[in-house]
Design a protein around this motif. Structure first.
Motif, PDB file in Angstrom:
ATOM      1  N   ILE A   1       0.839  -1.211   0.000  1.00  0.00           N
ATOM      2  CA  ILE A   1       0.000   0.000   0.000  1.00  0.00           C
ATOM      3  C   ILE A   1       0.871   1.256   0.000  1.00  0.00           C
ATOM      4  O   ILE A   1       0.590   2.226  -0.712  1.00  0.00           O
ATOM      5  N   GLY A   2       1.945   1.237   0.806  1.00  0.00           N
ATOM      6  CA  GLY A   2       2.863   2.377   0.829  1.00  0.00           C
ATOM      7  C   GLY A   2       3.501   2.620  -0.532  1.00  0.00           C
ATOM      8  O   GLY A   2       3.620   3.758  -0.993  1.00  0.00           O
ATOM      9  N   GLY A   3       3.899   1.531  -1.206  1.00  0.00           N
ATOM     10  CA  GLY A   3       4.461   1.651  -2.550  1.00  0.00           C
ATOM     11  C   GLY A   3       3.459   2.225  -3.529  1.00  0.00           C
ATOM     12  O   GLY A   3       3.812   3.046  -4.391  1.00  0.00           O
ATOM     13  N   ALA A   4       2.195   1.793  -3.410  1.00  0.00           N
ATOM     14  CA  ALA A   4       1.138   2.310  -4.292  1.00  0.00           C
ATOM     15  C   ALA A   4       0.915   3.804  -4.059  1.00  0.00           C
ATOM     16  O   ALA A   4       0.684   4.565  -5.012  1.00  0.00           O
ATOM     17  N   ILE A   5       0.991   4.233  -2.792  1.00  0.00           N
ATOM     18  CA  ILE A   5       0.823   5.659  -2.473  1.00  0.00           C
ATOM     19  C   ILE A   5       1.934   6.488  -3.114  1.00  0.00           C
ATOM     20  O   ILE A   5       1.677   7.530  -3.736  1.00  0.00           O
ATOM     21  N   VAL A   6       3.172   6.014  -2.985  1.00  0.00           N
ATOM     22  CA  VAL A   6       4.313   6.735  -3.565  1.00  0.00           C
ATOM     23  C   VAL A   6       4.210   6.743  -5.090  1.00  0.00           C
ATOM     24  O   VAL A   6       4.417   7.779  -5.741  1.00  0.00           O
ATOM     25  N   LEU A   7       3.875   5.586  -5.689  1.00  0.00           N
ATOM     26  CA  LEU A   7       3.766   5.485  -7.151  1.00  0.00           C
ATOM     27  C   LEU A   7       2.649   6.382  -7.680  1.00  0.00           C
ATOM     28  O   LEU A   7       2.813   7.038  -8.727  1.00  0.00           O
ATOM     29  N   THR A   8       1.526   6.415  -6.973  1.00  0.00           N
ATOM     30  CA  THR A   8       0.410   7.287  -7.381  1.00  0.00           C
ATOM     31  C   THR A   8       0.845   8.742  -7.390  1.00  0.00           C
ATOM     32  O   THR A   8       0.517   9.507  -8.313  1.00  0.00           O
ATOM     33  N   ARG A   9       1.600   9.121  -6.374  1.00  0.00           N
ATOM     34  CA  ARG A   9       2.075  10.508  -6.282  1.00  0.00           C
ATOM     35  C   ARG A   9       3.053  10.826  -7.417  1.00  0.00           C
ATOM     36  O   ARG A   9       3.009  11.913  -7.984  1.00  0.00           O
ATOM     37  N   VAL A  10       3.938   9.885  -7.732  1.00  0.00           N
ATOM     38  CA  VAL A  10       4.899  10.099  -8.818  1.00  0.00           C
ATOM     39  C   VAL A  10       4.161  10.293 -10.148  1.00  0.00           C
ATOM     40  O   VAL A  10       4.429  11.253 -10.898  1.00  0.00           O
ATOM     41  N   ILE A  11       3.226   9.385 -10.457  1.00  0.00           N
ATOM     42  CA  ILE A  11       2.476   9.465 -11.716  1.00  0.00           C
ATOM     43  C   ILE A  11       1.670  10.760 -11.776  1.00  0.00           C
ATOM     44  O   ILE A  11       1.646  11.459 -12.801  1.00  0.00           O
ATOM     45  N   TYR A  12       1.013  11.120 -10.678  1.00  0.00           N
ATOM     46  CA  TYR A  12       0.184  12.328 -10.634  1.00  0.00           C
ATOM     47  C   TYR A  12       1.054  13.577 -10.832  1.00  0.00           C
ATOM     48  O   TYR A  12       0.672  14.497 -11.565  1.00  0.00           O
TER      49      TYR A  12
END
Length: 536
Positions: free
Chosen positions: A310-321
């Motif tokens: 979940i933490g990785g998904a949060i960071v990845l979402t922020r990078v893509i956004y």
């Protein structure tokens, strides 16, 4: 009993200050060092468990921390990057909540989408305290700092609103999207309105009623609590109330705060916020035993796996956004591609990597009730709390420690500022000296002829004007102005130190009154602060 509590409190504060000093010696930002220290202390056998009281964080710590951050926020920078700030603070928070909701409900057995939104609302916002505290210890472009600090000011409001709606949906079993959107805007607009109204009222009060620096300082300490409690009383956003009120009062502070009030209140606030921050970060580390003890339905390894995913998904979402926010408008607009220079690809990465979670996330997770209204245990509360705690450790400690090496590796420079701060300072000061001389020549030329003190003031301003001109010429001609400036500062510091040594020698002679000596010593302190800058 009270005597014991006082001794314990003093011992804790002294220990925290020693830990901060050790962190400074090791060149580790104190929020990161205190969290690690708290973790290690919590593992000591026999150490009593200390649980964060969520209401204490939201009511005691959050209002002054947000108010201070809003007070020292640059209006100009906030306005300049407002589109990116609001897009990150609202759009990214909602997107992250959606990603976390559906991801967590798909990998954690029994977790519903509503509970996933609860987890998303808790973990979606980077923490204001963590951002400002850690970023002070690394060299980072001004634009990135402004966006991160502006975002962290207001994203707590959007995330806490998501959290409240998700919590209501879990408890009641109902969620109406249209009502949620309407309630969101009501809470946001109502909170801003109360903050602005309170800012105007207290500004007018301080302007109309005679006061002194002590009274002004105490009132500035009280105001954020009134804004927060007032907004929450009417079920509006207390966070947005404090931020809006703080921005307004800061912008108009010259109208109702004297120079002594600004100096004194600034020093008091600096100490208060530093103290609150240190307590908050060590408390995060000390929560480890409580969080682990709550893990009854899952193993620690399962909890860590869910947290990392979940933490990785949060960071990845922020990078893509972040990359989409920067490059998508350019892809859609040819005019934008022609007029605006190509953005630096490093900026979105740093904005993504520098986002750290903190005490607001942990307090929100802890505020989830242990039982539902029907008396049943709140479902999956333990895993939500554990995942939140691990994500805080990953983002605050992990990313915080890696931030400085990554910045060095990327060779990030502040290419976006049009004028170096030193040059801006010289231009502004020169303009103010010109204004002062113009005022003397136009209104007090006759008095300058007859009054030696006024004449001396005029000569001093003329000399300072010459110095400013020489300084500007030095900036333009000297190849390495930074080296020349540092050499000049070193000379001035040594001169002031020699004056201070002489003052202390005369103090031992006991010829002059102590209060006069203290006044002169304070003047030397201010002179040195002009060279070195005030420590925050």
């Amino acid at each position: 009993m009270i005597h014991t509590y006082v001794i314990i409190s003093i011992a804790v504060l002294l220990s925290v200050m020693i830990l901060v000093m050790i962190g400074q010696k090791l060149k580790v930002a104190y929020p990161i060092f205190l969290v690690i220290a708290g973790l290690l202390i919590s593992l000591i056998p026999g150490m009593p468990h200390i649980e964060i009281e969520p209401d204490l964080v939201f009511l005691i710590f959050l209002p002054p921390i947000l108010f201070e951050a809003a007070w020292f926020t640059s209006w100009q920078d906030f306005h300049k990057w407002r589109k990116q700030i609001f897009s990150m603070a609202f759009g990214l928070v909602f997107l992250t909540s959606i990603v976390v909701a559906y991801l967590s409900s798909s990998i954690i057995p029994g977790l519903t989408v509503a509970m996933g939104f609860l987890l998303g609302g808790v973990n979606s916002p980077p923490d204001a305290v963590a951002a400002t505290s850690v970023l002070k210890h690394v060299k980072i472009p001004k634009k990135i700092t402004s966006i991160l600090e502006g975002e962290s000011l207001i994203n707590d409001a959007s995330s806490l609103i998501v959290f409240k709606f998700a919590l209501a949906a879990v408890i009641s079993g109902q969620f109406v999207f249209r009502d949620a959107v309407q309630d969101f805007f009501t809470m946001a607009v109502g909170g801003i309105a109360i903050g602005v109204a309170a800012g105007f009222l207290f500004g007018a009060f301080l302007r109309l009623i005679p006061s002194n620096s002590n009274i002004d300082t105490v009132i500035t300490l009280i105001v954020p609590y009134i804004m927060y409690v007032g907004a929450e009383h009417f079920h509006f956003s207390g966070v947005l109330a404090v931020v809006a009120g703080g921005l307004l009062m800061s912008y108009n502070s010259h109208c109702y705060l004297s120079h002594t009030s600004r100096i004194q209140s600034g020093n008091v606030w600096s100490v208060l916020i530093f103290l609150m921050n240190t307590i908050i970060f060590i408390l995060i580390g000390l929560e480890l035993p409580i969080v682990v003890a709550a893990m009854k339905d899952y193993t620690i390894s399962e909890g860590i796996f869910y947290s990392v995913v979940i933490g990785g998904a949060i960071v990845l979402t922020r990078v893509i956004y972040s990359y989409t926010l920067m490059y998508f408008p350019r892809l859609c607009s040819k005019e934008l591609r022609l007029k605006v220079p190509k953005p630096d690809w490093k900026e979105p990465f740093i904005i993504s990597f520098a986002a750290m979670r903190g005490v607001v996330s942990l307090a929100a997770a802890l505020s989830i009730p242990a039982f539902l209204p029907n008396g049943e245990a709140f479902p999956h509360r333990n895993i939500i709390l554990f995942v939140t705690f691990v994500i805080i450790l990953i983002t605050l400690v992990g990313q915080g420690l890696l931030l400085s090496p990554i910045l060095k590796l990327l060779k990030v420079s502040d290419a976006g500022s049009e004028l170096p701060e030193e040059k801006q300072e010289v231009i502004l000061m020169k303009k103010l000296k010109e204004t002062a001389l113009h005022k003397l020549d136009n209104d007090f030329s006759g008095l300058a002829e007859t009054n030696s003190l006024v004449r001396h003031q005029k000569h001093r301003l003329e000399n300072e004007m010459m110095m400013m001109t020489d300084k500007a010429n030095c900036m333009a001609s000297t190849g390495d102005y930074v080296t020349a400036m540092n050499e000049n500062k070193d000379v001035l510091r040594q001169i002031i130190q020699a004056q201070r040594n002489e003052l202390h020698r005369m103090k031992r002679e006991k010829t002059f009154d102590d209060h006069v000596m203290r006044t002169i010593e304070m003047q030397l302190d201010f002179d040195e602060a002009k060279i070195t800058g005030f420590a925050h």
